[in-house]
Design an enzyme around this catalytic site. Sequence first.
Site, PDB file in Angstrom:
ATOM      1  N   GLU A 166      15.868 -23.465  44.037  1.00  0.00           N
ATOM      2  CA  GLU A 166      15.634 -22.962  45.394  1.00  0.00           C
ATOM      3  C   GLU A 166      15.041 -21.553  45.378  1.00  0.00           C
ATOM      4  OE1 GLU A 166      19.266 -23.279  47.630  1.00  0.00           O
ATOM      5  OE2 GLU A 166      19.272 -25.462  47.560  1.00  0.00           O
ATOM      6  N   GLU A 364      20.422 -32.021  44.703  1.00  0.00           N
ATOM      7  CA  GLU A 364      21.644 -31.602  45.396  1.00  0.00           C
ATOM      8  C   GLU A 364      21.709 -32.300  46.734  1.00  0.00           C
ATOM      9  OE1 GLU A 364      22.331 -27.350  45.961  1.00  0.00           O
ATOM     10  OE2 GLU A 364      21.623 -26.954  43.929  1.00  0.00           O
TER      11      GLU A 364
END
Length: 465
Positions: A166, A364
Site C-alpha cells: 500500500e 488482504e
Amino acid sequence: MKVTFPEGFLWGAATSGIQSEGGFEKSNPSIWELWYDKEPERFYQQIPCDVVCDTYHRYEEDARLMAEIGMNSFRTSIQWGRLIKNLETNEVDEKAVEFYNNYIDALLDQGVEPILGLYHFDMPAVLQETYGGFESKEVVEKFAQYAKICFELFGDRVKKWSTFNEPIVPVEGGYLYDFHYPNKKDARLAVLVSYNTILAHAKAVHAYREVGCSGEIGVVLNLTPSYTCDDQPQNKLAAYYADLFFNRSFLDPMVKGEFPQDLVDILKAANVLPTTTAEEMTTIKTATIDFMGVNYYVPRRVRARTTVYDLDYFTPEMFFEYYIEENARFNPFRDNNEIKPVAIYDIAQNIKENYGNIKWYLSEIGIAMDVVSEGAVQADGLIDDSFRIALLEEHLVELSKAISEGANCFGVHNWTFIDCWSWINSFKRRYGFYRLDLETQERQMKKSGVWHRELAKNNGFIYEG
Ligand code: FCB
C-alpha cells in the site's frame, strides 16, 4: 450454492514484520518507535509495537498454527531496520539473517509458501531523520540496495516478493492527513514521496532481475473502488478524480509503466510536480512486474463538492467530497464502515479490462471486530467470530464469480493470521484467525480458523447466505 476456486489456489493470511515480530534485538528502530517515543498518546491505549505477537521468538509455533488452519501460504515483510545493521554501509545484522532464515525454513517445513514484502510502512527512523525518508533520492538508492541484499539472502527459497505494501498509505498518512510520521501536510512533498517510492519500487524490480532469482516480484496495492450517488456527470467526475488520485496514481506506473496524463496535468497546475529525469522514467517504464497483490476493505463513496474546500493546502479532496450512502450496509465493529462485497468483483473487472488481466491475488481482505464483540472462548474451545465468517464468504462469492468470468486471480489472504498491532489503532480492531492475548501472547483459535481449514481443504465452500 457450491463456490469453488481454481486448482492450486493460495489460501492463507498476511501480516507485516513490524506488526507481528516485536522489536527484540532490532538494531534500527523505525519511524513507528520514534513517533511513539514522541507522542505515545496518539496510539490507542498507548500500546507500542515493542512486543506485539512476539513472532521473533514464536515463529516455529506459528508455522504449526498456520498448517493447522490449512494455510498454504503467508505474507509478511522483512523489517529493513532489522536486517540492515548499518544503514550507511549496508552491513547486515547476522542475528536478523539467522532469524529470517529460520522463519522462512519453518514456514516451508510446514508446507506454507512465504510471500515476502520489503516495506510495510516501516521506514528506519534514522533514514527519515537524516534524509527525509523517501523525500530523498539517497533513500531510493538505499532501498534498492537493501532489496538486492534480501533477494541474495533469501531468494533461493522465497519465490514471491512484494516491493511495497500500500505505497500510497505512507503518503496519505505522513504527508497529507496526519496519521503516520512525519505528520506533514504538504502536497509537494506528498507527490515527491509518491514519485520516489515508485522509482524505488522500479529499482528493486530491476535488482531482482539482475540477481537472477527464479521467482516472481510484484507489489501490493490497496485498490479501493470509488462509487458515487447517481449518474449526474459532476458526481461521476468526482469518482473519476478519486480513482485517479488514490488508485491510478500507483497502479498505472507500476503495472503499465506510465503516469495518467490527467493526474500529471492536475499536479502541474497545482505546482506540486517534482523534477524528473528521462532516465528515471525509463527505469519506471521497464520495471515490469509479474503479479500484483490487491488489498480491499471498504469502498470509497464520493460525489462532487457541495461545500467549500476549506483546507489551506492542496489535497485530492479539492476535487470531490466523501458522503455516506444511507442505504448501504455497515460494520458496527469498525466505526460503521461500509460493507460492499461487490467491490471485489468490480476490482477484478477493472484489472481484467484495463490492466491486461495481470496475474493478481487478494492479498488482504479483513473483517474488523473488537475483542468484546468477538467474546470469550466458547464451550467448544473456540472464539465465535461467525460475523467475520459470513462476511468473508460474501466477499469470496464475488471473487469466485469474477474468476469464472476470467479474472486472473490466484489466491486469497485474510488480514490477518494472529491479531496484530495496527499502527495508531494498536489492537483496537481484531482481524485474526487466532486471538492474541496481550498479556501472555497466547494464541487462541477462532471459529474462522476452523472455517479456513475447511475452505482450504475443499478449495471452496457451500454458500448458504
Ligand atoms: C491495511 C494495512 C495493514 C493493516 C490493515 C488493517 O491497510 O496494509 O497493515 O493495518 O490495513
